[in-house]
Design an enzyme around this catalytic site. Structure first.
Site, PDB file in Angstrom:
ATOM      1  N   GLY A  98      -9.904 -12.658  37.886  1.00 25.88           N
ATOM      2  CA  GLY A  98     -10.816 -13.361  36.997  1.00 25.88           C
ATOM      3  C   GLY A  98     -12.150 -13.624  37.666  1.00 25.88           C
ATOM      4  O   GLY A  98     -12.204 -13.896  38.871  1.00 25.88           O
ATOM      5  N   GLY A  99     -13.210 -13.543  36.877  1.00 26.21           N
ATOM      6  CA  GLY A  99     -14.550 -13.736  37.414  1.00 26.21           C
ATOM      7  C   GLY A  99     -15.296 -14.888  36.775  1.00 26.21           C
ATOM      8  O   GLY A  99     -16.530 -14.847  36.677  1.00 26.21           O
ATOM      9  N   PHE A 175      -4.856 -16.370  27.977  1.00 24.21           N
ATOM     10  CA  PHE A 175      -4.927 -14.909  28.106  1.00 24.21           C
ATOM     11  C   PHE A 175      -4.112 -14.385  29.286  1.00 24.21           C
ATOM     12  O   PHE A 175      -4.076 -13.177  29.529  1.00 24.21           O
ATOM     13  CB  PHE A 175      -6.387 -14.476  28.277  1.00 24.21           C
ATOM     14  CG  PHE A 175      -7.310 -14.995  27.213  1.00 24.21           C
ATOM     15  CD1 PHE A 175      -7.303 -14.444  25.940  1.00 24.21           C
ATOM     16  CD2 PHE A 175      -8.159 -16.052  27.479  1.00 24.21           C
ATOM     17  CE1 PHE A 175      -8.142 -14.934  24.956  1.00 24.21           C
ATOM     18  CE2 PHE A 175      -9.003 -16.545  26.505  1.00 24.21           C
ATOM     19  CZ  PHE A 175      -8.998 -15.980  25.225  1.00 24.21           C
ATOM     20  N   ALA A 232     -16.528 -26.510  39.725  1.00 25.49           N
ATOM     21  CA  ALA A 232     -16.845 -25.284  40.443  1.00 25.49           C
ATOM     22  C   ALA A 232     -18.211 -25.348  41.107  1.00 25.49           C
ATOM     23  O   ALA A 232     -18.389 -24.884  42.242  1.00 25.49           O
ATOM     24  CB  ALA A 232     -16.781 -24.093  39.480  1.00 25.49           C
ATOM     25  N   LYS A 283      -4.756 -34.265  31.799  1.00 28.23           N
ATOM     26  CA  LYS A 283      -5.838 -35.168  32.197  1.00 28.23           C
ATOM     27  C   LYS A 283      -7.133 -34.782  31.485  1.00 28.23           C
ATOM     28  O   LYS A 283      -8.033 -35.618  31.322  1.00 28.23           O
ATOM     29  CB  LYS A 283      -6.014 -35.171  33.709  1.00 28.23           C
ATOM     30  CG  LYS A 283      -6.260 -33.818  34.361  1.00 28.23           C
ATOM     31  CD  LYS A 283      -7.709 -33.464  34.463  1.00 28.23           C
ATOM     32  CE  LYS A 283      -7.889 -32.155  35.239  1.00 28.23           C
ATOM     33  NZ  LYS A 283      -9.276 -31.645  35.174  1.00 28.23           N
TER      34      LYS A 283
END
Length: 326
Positions: A98-99, A175, A232, A283
């Site tokens: 994944g990117g 996905f 991130a 959460k």
């Protein structure tokens, strides 16, 4: 049992220091005597005049104990540092599936841990692959943050997974099943999967610890759940962050802790895989509700009630529906 005797002042000083370091309790009885109680429930009456104990000898004994303790602490730190180095030395390749934003951030973080570590990102978009390989930027996420040169991207699942030591799974939960079924033929059955994906699959309510082994048709696929309050962007900026890795295999959890932990990322370990996954998924519901409370200016009382009730309901769901022990 009880005994009464005279002791050498030096021996008494060393014994007192050793007793203190072993968490024994020492209680004064009077000026000319003392009662020492140990874990075996015995008592010893020590009749000695405190005035004959040289203060210098007492200080020396305490200093000796302190020096011994400092040596033990240094040895422990050295041992942990060596363990961390060993894990990195044994790891030659990490693949990131994944990117997206978090997958990119974790790829950059792992690549910075070891300059010659191969970090391969498996991405479906050829344009993003070209941007990463030629310019070292993810043009869709973090276009202002340059990625380490040992991060490469590819659309070829076989090449990305070949000889990988660890796999960071960053594909969205909804996905993941279809994606993993498509690459199952190239996955080593012993390859540890570190799931960065948080949430429950719609309709089935499956967790990633269920989706990954079922999609790969390997119930023994090593699995680790990574979770914790983390953005991130802040990880890319190397701001202090704390997360937890959970696995039923304690040794594997410790290895992942050593692989990912750094000066700005603290990694704790847990054996409660289901609890970590459920808390990581639910959460977010609390986070949305907290935003509503702030937006409606409902005050701190409402926020406190929301957090308390929300945590209680997450605990109830984890114990009743998923069988987690509270």
């Amino acid at each position: 049992m009880a005994a009464s005797f005279l002791v050498n002042p030096t021996v008494l000083g060393l014994a007192a220091s050793a007793s203190a370091s072993a968490s024994a309790s020492y209680k004064s009885n009077n000026n000319n005597g003392a009662v020492s109680r140990c874990r075996c429930s015995c008592s010893v009456n020590v009749n000695v005049n405190e005035s004959i104990i040289p203060a210098a000898e007492s200080r020396d004994s305490r200093k000796a104990v302190r020096i011994a303790w400092e040596k033990l602490v240094r040895w422990s730190r050295t041992w942990r540092s060596k363990a961390n180095t060993d894990v990195l030395q044994r790891t030659n390749k990490v693949v990131v599936l994944g990117g997206g934003s978090f997958g990119t951030a974790m790829a950059a973080h792992v690549a910075n841990r070891k300059p010659d570590l191969q970090v391969h990102m498996l991405i479906r978009d050829p344009l993003v692959c070209k941007s990463i390989n030629e310019n070292h930027y993810n043009c869709n996420y973090f276009p202002q943050h340059k990625l380490p040169e040992n991060v490469v991207a590819t659309t070829d699942a076989k090449m990305a997974l070949l000889a990988a030591d660890y796999c960071l799974h960053a594909v969205p939960v909804q996905f993941s099943s279809a994606f993993l079924e498509g690459i199952a033929d190239y996955v080593d059955p012993r390859l540890p999967f570190i799931s960065l994906s948080k949430g429950l699959e719609l309709n089935s309510l499956r967790m990633m610890s269920q989706i990954i082994p079922q999609a790969l048709k390997n119930p023994r696929q090593p699995f680790i759940a990574l979770s914790g309050p983390s953005f991130a962007l802040e990880l890319m900026n190397k701001l202090p962050t704390a997360m937890v890795v959970a696995s039923k295999d304690k040794k594997l959890a410790n290895s992942v802790q050593q692989l990912l932990g750094s000066s700005h990322l603290r990694i704790s370990t847990s054996s409660d895989v289901t609890g970590v996954e459920i808390a990581g998924a639910l959460k977010n519901v609390l986070a949305i509700a907290a935003g509503i409370v702030v937006g409606m200016n409902l005050g701190n009382n409402s926020m406190a009630a929301l957090v308390a009730q929300g945590c209680s309901e997450i605990r109830w769901l984890a114990t009743k529906v998923y069988g987690v022990k509270s």
